[in-house]
Motif scaffolding. Structure first.
Motif, PDB file in Angstrom:
ATOM      1  N   HIS A   1       8.047 -10.215 -31.578  1.00 36.46           N
ATOM      2  CA  HIS A   1       7.840  -8.822 -31.963  1.00 36.46           C
ATOM      3  C   HIS A   1       6.775  -8.182 -31.075  1.00 36.46           C
ATOM      4  O   HIS A   1       5.815  -8.833 -30.668  1.00 36.46           O
TER       5      HIS A   1
ATOM      6  N   SER B   1      11.771 -14.948 -28.081  1.00 35.59           N
ATOM      7  CA  SER B   1      11.759 -13.536 -28.461  1.00 35.59           C
ATOM      8  C   SER B   1      10.655 -13.325 -29.482  1.00 35.59           C
ATOM      9  O   SER B   1      10.542 -14.092 -30.441  1.00 35.59           O
TER      10      SER B   1
ATOM     11  N   GLY C   1       3.771  -9.513 -26.812  1.00 36.19           N
ATOM     12  CA  GLY C   1       4.428 -10.055 -27.998  1.00 36.19           C
ATOM     13  C   GLY C   1       3.458 -10.727 -28.945  1.00 36.19           C
ATOM     14  O   GLY C   1       2.418 -11.244 -28.536  1.00 36.19           O
TER      15      GLY C   1
ATOM     16  N   GLN D   1      12.258  -3.369 -30.322  1.00 38.03           N
ATOM     17  CA  GLN D   1      10.900  -3.692 -30.754  1.00 38.03           C
ATOM     18  C   GLN D   1      10.563  -5.155 -30.519  1.00 38.03           C
ATOM     19  O   GLN D   1       9.591  -5.661 -31.094  1.00 38.03           O
ATOM     20  N   ARG D   2      11.340  -5.835 -29.686  1.00 44.80           N
ATOM     21  CA  ARG D   2      11.071  -7.235 -29.361  1.00 44.80           C
ATOM     22  C   ARG D   2      11.066  -7.410 -27.853  1.00 44.80           C
ATOM     23  O   ARG D   2      11.732  -6.663 -27.118  1.00 44.80           O
TER      24      ARG D   2
END
Length: 327
Positions: free
Chosen positions: A188, A186, A251, A214-215
């Motif tokens: 950001h 995971s 990401g 937001q991830r």
């Protein structure tokens, strides 16, 4: 014109060096993208404005300079279109299935909300307490590691994941429950436009890319056996590759990436075991594999009906322990 090139030349040289550094693995692609945006949208226009502002208006409106600039821009656009079409023809993607009503969710957040709702209804949760055994002689009785006296209840529901098999063996129940480990990363999302809006499934690698607020989360792999603390780097590289293939800038991978490994409690024939164990007061709800969350509420409803003596609303044939009994 030469004055402008003398100013912008080092900038383009830095861009080229940044591209080479990224290819060599010295920088993450997401970081270089941010630096590139700064150069193209802020630094380069500011330098051009400064250089043009110091030149006479006649030099700026030179038709030869403007013509060369326009031709250069058109040539760049044409090369970009040609390259895009060439890459599109070589892309392995042949088609996709769009499920407009498909949704994604946060399993952890769901569990926390469900816990709070259960507590408001009177449920009590006891964390950090290891159950070391179930009493076969006394119905609905368990032993806790830190307590001398056993605990007795009206009914017990065993849903301890892969640890369920270890609690059942002393009772004479040999359930072929095995862990199949999966991984997720995971990260950001630095720019929402570059991330998926919902969920994407890569059928080749069996990896799911999901947007969680937001991830962005990438999950998959099926590792049979092994130890829960041992991390398979090859499995993680596959997750990074799939994310790079589909959403290369989704990401921030240079820092703050959460790596998770978990065990799916799998049974050899697929369906879970839901219902009585054969031991008085002990009920089973386990072996859901990779569909644990999807089946959780329905399984709980079925089991609650069975414990209360009601007829479940769905057919439970094939979900009991009978299919594992040796005749």
């Amino acid at each position: 014109m030469l004055d402008i090139l003398a100013i912008t030349g080092p900038i383009y040289l830095c861009i080229a060096l940044g591209w080479l550094a990224t290819r060599a693995g010295l920088f993450a692609r997401a970081d270089m993208r941010v630096l590139g945006q700064f150069v193209l949208y802020i630094a380069l226009p500011a330098l051009l404005f400064d250089a043009v502002g110091k030149r006479p208006i006649g030099d700026i409106l030179d038709w030869r300079y403007l013509g060369i600039y326009a031709l250069g821009g058109l040539a760049t656009i044409a090369l970009g279109l040609a390259w895009t079409r060439r890459v599109a023809r070589q892309a392995p993607l042949a088609g996709a299935i769009h499920l407009p009503q498909d949704e994604v969710g946060n399993c952890r957040q769901f569990a926390v909300i469900l816990r709070d709702a259960a507590e408001r209804l009177g449920a009590q949760f006891v964390f950090n307490s290891a159950v070391v055994g179930v009493d076969k002689a006394q119905a609905a009785t368990i032993y806790v590691a830190t307590e001398a006296a056993p605990r007795r209840f009206d009914a017990l529901v065993l849903c301890a994941g892969v640890q369920s098999a270890g609690l059942l063996q002393p009772l004479g129940i040999d359930l072929p429950l095995r862990p199949v480990y999966g991984y997720s990363i995971s990260a950001h999302i630095p720019e929402p436009l570059n991330a998926p809006r919902s969920g994407v499934m890569d059928e080749r690698y069996k990896v799911a890319i999901t947007r969680m607020g937001q991830r962005v989360r990438v999950a998959g792999s099926a590792e049979i056996g092994g130890r829960p603390e041992a991390v398979n780097q090859a499995a993680l590289r596959t997750l990074y590759k799939v994310l790079q293939d589909w959403f290369p800038a989704a990401g921030r991978l240079s820092s703050g990436v959460q790596v998770w490994k978990g065990a799916r409690p799998m049974l050899p024939d697929g369906p879970p075991v839901i219902g009585p164990s054969g031991i008085p007061g002990l009920w089973l709800n386990l072996g859901h594999g990779s569909t644990g969350w999807a089946l959780s509420c329905g399984s709980a409803r079925v089991l609650a009906d069975q414990i209360a003596g009601r007829r479940p609303e769905i057919d439970t044939e094939g979900l009991g322990m009978a299919r594992y009994l040796v005749i």
